[in-house]
Design a protein around this motif. Structure first.
Motif, PDB file in Angstrom:
ATOM      1  N   LYS A 475      91.696  13.776  -9.878  1.00  0.00           N
ATOM      2  CA  LYS A 475      92.782  12.886 -10.238  1.00  0.00           C
ATOM      3  C   LYS A 475      93.560  13.418 -11.434  1.00  0.00           C
ATOM      4  CE  LYS A 475      93.794   8.009 -10.964  1.00  0.00           C
ATOM      5  NZ  LYS A 475      93.245   6.645 -11.120  1.00  0.00           N
ATOM      6  N   HIS A 476      92.911  14.204 -12.297  1.00  0.00           N
ATOM      7  CA  HIS A 476      93.572  14.778 -13.469  1.00  0.00           C
ATOM      8  C   HIS A 476      93.455  16.304 -13.424  1.00  0.00           C
ATOM      9  CE1 HIS A 476      92.981  10.619 -14.811  1.00  0.00           C
ATOM     10  NE2 HIS A 476      94.021  10.829 -15.617  1.00  0.00           N
ATOM     11  N   SER A 477      94.469  16.945 -13.962  1.00  0.00           N
ATOM     12  CA  SER A 477      94.500  18.413 -13.933  1.00  0.00           C
ATOM     13  C   SER A 477      93.746  19.038 -15.092  1.00  0.00           C
ATOM     14  CB  SER A 477      95.953  18.900 -13.966  1.00  0.00           C
ATOM     15  OG  SER A 477      96.580  18.537 -15.193  1.00  0.00           O
ATOM     16  N   GLY A 478      93.422  18.271 -16.141  1.00  0.00           N
ATOM     17  CA  GLY A 478      92.773  18.851 -17.322  1.00  0.00           C
ATOM     18  C   GLY A 478      93.757  19.485 -18.285  1.00  0.00           C
ATOM     19  N   LEU A 479      95.072  19.216 -18.101  1.00  0.00           N
ATOM     20  CA  LEU A 479      96.090  19.801 -18.981  1.00  0.00           C
ATOM     21  C   LEU A 479      96.764  18.758 -19.873  1.00  0.00           C
ATOM     22  CD1 LEU A 479      97.848  22.238 -16.477  1.00  0.00           C
ATOM     23  CD2 LEU A 479      96.464  22.887 -18.443  1.00  0.00           C
ATOM     24  N   GLY A 480      96.437  17.480 -19.677  1.00  0.00           N
ATOM     25  CA  GLY A 480      97.150  16.434 -20.412  1.00  0.00           C
ATOM     26  C   GLY A 480      97.027  16.566 -21.912  1.00  0.00           C
ATOM     27  N   LEU A 481      95.794  16.680 -22.432  1.00  0.00           N
ATOM     28  CA  LEU A 481      95.608  16.770 -23.878  1.00  0.00           C
ATOM     29  C   LEU A 481      96.112  18.104 -24.423  1.00  0.00           C
ATOM     30  CD1 LEU A 481      92.100  15.083 -24.341  1.00  0.00           C
ATOM     31  CD2 LEU A 481      94.368  14.120 -24.764  1.00  0.00           C
ATOM     32  N   ALA A 482      95.989  19.178 -23.630  1.00  0.00           N
ATOM     33  CA  ALA A 482      96.512  20.477 -24.073  1.00  0.00           C
ATOM     34  C   ALA A 482      98.031  20.417 -24.213  1.00  0.00           C
ATOM     35  CB  ALA A 482      96.114  21.567 -23.092  1.00  0.00           C
ATOM     36  N   ILE A 483      98.697  19.765 -23.243  1.00  0.00           N
ATOM     37  CA  ILE A 483     100.150  19.598 -23.340  1.00  0.00           C
ATOM     38  C   ILE A 483     100.515  18.737 -24.539  1.00  0.00           C
ATOM     39  CG2 ILE A 483     102.134  18.540 -22.178  1.00  0.00           C
ATOM     40  CD1 ILE A 483     100.918  19.440 -19.511  1.00  0.00           C
ATOM     41  N   ALA A 484      99.741  17.662 -24.771  1.00  0.00           N
ATOM     42  CA  ALA A 484     100.010  16.794 -25.916  1.00  0.00           C
ATOM     43  C   ALA A 484      99.920  17.559 -27.233  1.00  0.00           C
ATOM     44  CB  ALA A 484      99.031  15.615 -25.910  1.00  0.00           C
ATOM     45  N   ARG A 485      98.880  18.398 -27.385  1.00  0.00           N
ATOM     46  CA  ARG A 485      98.745  19.176 -28.636  1.00  0.00           C
ATOM     47  C   ARG A 485      99.911  20.146 -28.802  1.00  0.00           C
ATOM     48  NH1 ARG A 485      93.373  21.998 -30.993  1.00  0.00           N
ATOM     49  NH2 ARG A 485      93.346  19.994 -32.064  1.00  0.00           N
ATOM     50  N   THR A 486     100.313  20.824 -27.724  1.00  0.00           N
ATOM     51  CA  THR A 486     101.426  21.766 -27.818  1.00  0.00           C
ATOM     52  C   THR A 486     102.700  21.055 -28.276  1.00  0.00           C
ATOM     53  OG1 THR A 486     100.465  23.119 -26.060  1.00  0.00           O
ATOM     54  CG2 THR A 486     102.792  23.467 -26.561  1.00  0.00           C
ATOM     55  N   ILE A 487     102.966  19.875 -27.720  1.00  0.00           N
ATOM     56  CA  ILE A 487     104.176  19.141 -28.096  1.00  0.00           C
ATOM     57  C   ILE A 487     104.104  18.689 -29.544  1.00  0.00           C
ATOM     58  CG2 ILE A 487     105.523  17.064 -27.638  1.00  0.00           C
ATOM     59  CD1 ILE A 487     104.688  17.300 -24.700  1.00  0.00           C
ATOM     60  N   VAL A 488     102.960  18.147 -29.969  1.00  0.00           N
ATOM     61  CA  VAL A 488     102.827  17.654 -31.342  1.00  0.00           C
ATOM     62  C   VAL A 488     102.974  18.799 -32.343  1.00  0.00           C
ATOM     63  CG1 VAL A 488     101.219  16.620 -32.989  1.00  0.00           C
ATOM     64  CG2 VAL A 488     101.445  15.651 -30.706  1.00  0.00           C
TER      65      VAL A 488
END
Length: 519
Positions: A475-488
């Motif tokens: 259901k999840h790709s495992g990239l959500g938190l990694a994308i969040a850190r990159t944006i922040v």
């Protein structure tokens, strides 16, 4: 439109000199300054000319005085007076009648005060001095005086002949065999003839040679010091530049892993700044290459799983005849297609984030209004499993940051999605926003199992996810938190996992972003 950096290129363009290495250019600049100092030899020539002119005027005056003295003395006392005057003036005196016949000569009377030196009988030092005289005279373009030669007939002397013809007191500068100046002057003695004075001005040559020696010593010492300083300067500039250039070339050739760019920590000048900047750049490049390689490997691994599942389901469809089993295999295929679509979308966004953030135009964004809007949208759509959400903030606080609204919204959507997936049925998710002195702090807390301390950094890695057991696989790709850190981090902020202050069960994700008025 002028390309970016074109003006800087024009200002730094050195035309033809840019093709020459720094070492000869540094030496050339210093040698040019020495050449200006060497111009002092031209001054010496001018100095010598002034001394010679002064001696010529002195010889003219002496010839006039000698002629006046000889006119006033009786013929019987003439020789004694000539000896005394020759001794006083240091000149050789000769008296000629109107036909050019020699009447009296101080040398014949025993006064040998003017003796020309034979250069063949002088030592090598005088020969070297004469050679230098000739070289310097040629370089500075000094006029060459005629060679002095004795003459038997008085009228053969141009000064004697001119004095008899004009009645003036002419003078001539000659060049002795040893290159010292010889000055002759002639004056008419009424009723007796013409007196010729001859003086060898060796002191002029000696004075000029002494000054030239001093100037040469100064020039030699300054030249040595200048060349040594130039070589030292070239060594301290050119050598580290060459090392940095070689390291940069090796990085360009794809050897970034094995290249160690010298940081030159002992240097606090511009070269040290350049070395450390290049070293940091190479390390950042190396980290970027490693991250790209790791990301590519992770992408390959993550995409192989749904592809393998899809291959098995397709192979099974060709062999299974049971409609119910076929429907189950088709459902697996649909789920895998959705999973592949989600993976490709997230991978595409994650790979473009850095480049997009570097070009993004940041604007004021109200974090409080953004989070309130996200929670209202979820409430309207309905939140699964009876999960409750609460936004805790002070209405008067300024929660405005500079950023790109769509990207920041994605950060908090990912954090809320993550909290929802880990929250128990009927659990409470609290989003708190606090204004600090220079930052806005946003906390997202849930009542799920929490994040183990040893995994708090790992959860921000790509394709790293600690999913709840009840969640459906894929259901999840495992990239959500990694994308969040990159944006922040692209917004000059930071994101981390912390322990809850109330010591209740659950996870707390904390985002810190700079306030707009502090940027």
């Amino acid at each position: 439109m002028t390309p970016f950096g074109r003006d800087d290129d024009d200002q730094l363009d050195l035309r033809w000199s840019g093709r020459i290495s720094l070492t000869p250019r540094i030496l050339a600049v210093n040698i040019f300054a020495l050449a200006l100092l060497a111009g002092g030899f031209f001054y010496l020539d001018s100095y010598r000319s002034r001394i010679v002119d002064s001696r010529v005027a002195q010889s003219v005056s002496e010839a006039r005085l000698v002629a006046e003295a000889l006119r006033s003395v009786a013929p019987g006392r003439r020789d004694a007076l000539m000896l005394r005057l020759g001794g006083d003036t240091g000149a050789r005196l000769r008296l000629y009648d109107e036909s050019g016949m020699l009447l009296a000569d101080t040398r014949a009377l025993g006064l040998r005060n003017v003796v020309l030196r034979d250069p063949d009988k002088q030592d090598w030092g005088q020969g070297a001095a004469r050679f230098l005289d000739a070289v310097i005279d040629t370089v500075v373009g000094a006029p060459r005086a005629p060679l002095y030669r004795e003459r038997a007939d008085g009228l053969a002397w141009p000064d004697v002949r001119a004095a008899q013809e004009t009645g003036a007191i002419p003078a001539t500068v000659w060049r002795a065999p040893d290159r010292t100046p010889v000055i002759t002057a002639a004056a008419v003695v009424p009723g007796q003839g013409t007196v010729l004075t001859t003086s060898n001005a060796t002191e002029i040559t000696q004075t000029v040679r002494v000054e030239r020696f001093r100037l040469s010593m100064v020039l030699l010492i300054v030249s040595l010091v200048s060349i040594l300083l130039s070589l030292f300067l070239a060594r301290t500039i050119v050598r580290p530049l060459r090392r940095l250039a070689r390291a940069a070339v090796r990085v360009r050739l794809g050897r970034a892993r094995e290249v160690v760019v010298p940081r030159l920590p002992s240097r606090r000048d511009e070269l040290g700044m350049l070395a450390r900047a290049l070293s940091d750049m190479s390390q950042a490049l190396r980290a970027r290459i490693d991250a790209t390689e790791a990301f590519a490997a992770d992408v390959t691994h993550e995409m192989k799983n749904p592809l393998a599942s899809m291959r098995s389901a397709i192979e099974g469809l060709s062999m299974v005849q049971d409609p119910a089993l076929q429907e189950r295999l088709l459902a697996i295929l649909r789920d895998d297609v959705h999973r592949m679509d989600r993976l490709i979308t997230d991978i595409s966004e994650a790979s473009r984030l850095d480049a997009q953030l570097s070009r993004a135009k940041f604007e004021p964004v109200d974090i409080g209004a953004m989070i309130a809007g996200l929670l209202d949208q979820r409430a309207q759509r309905g939140i699964e499993r009876g999960i409750r959400m609460k936004f805790d903030h002070t209405p008067g606080d300024s929660l405005v940051v500079m950023g790109e609204g769509a990207r920041l919204e994605r950060v908090f959507e990912n954090l809320i999605d993550n909290a929802v997936s880990f929250s128990p049925d009927g659990g409470l998710i609290t989003i708190g926003a606090v204004q600090g002195s220079d930052r806005v702090t946003i906390r997202v807390e849930d009542e799920g199992p929490g994040v183990p301390e040893e995994a708090r950094e790992q959860v921000f890695s790509r394709f790293q996810s600690l999913r709840p057991e009840s969640e459906e696989f894929g259901k999840h790709s495992g990239l959500g938190l990694a994308i969040a850190r990159t944006i922040v981090e692209g917004h000059q902020g930071d994101i981390s996992v912390e322990s809850r202050e109330d010591r209740l069960r659950g996870a707390r994700f904390v985002v810190r972003l700079p306030l707009a008025d502090q940027r």
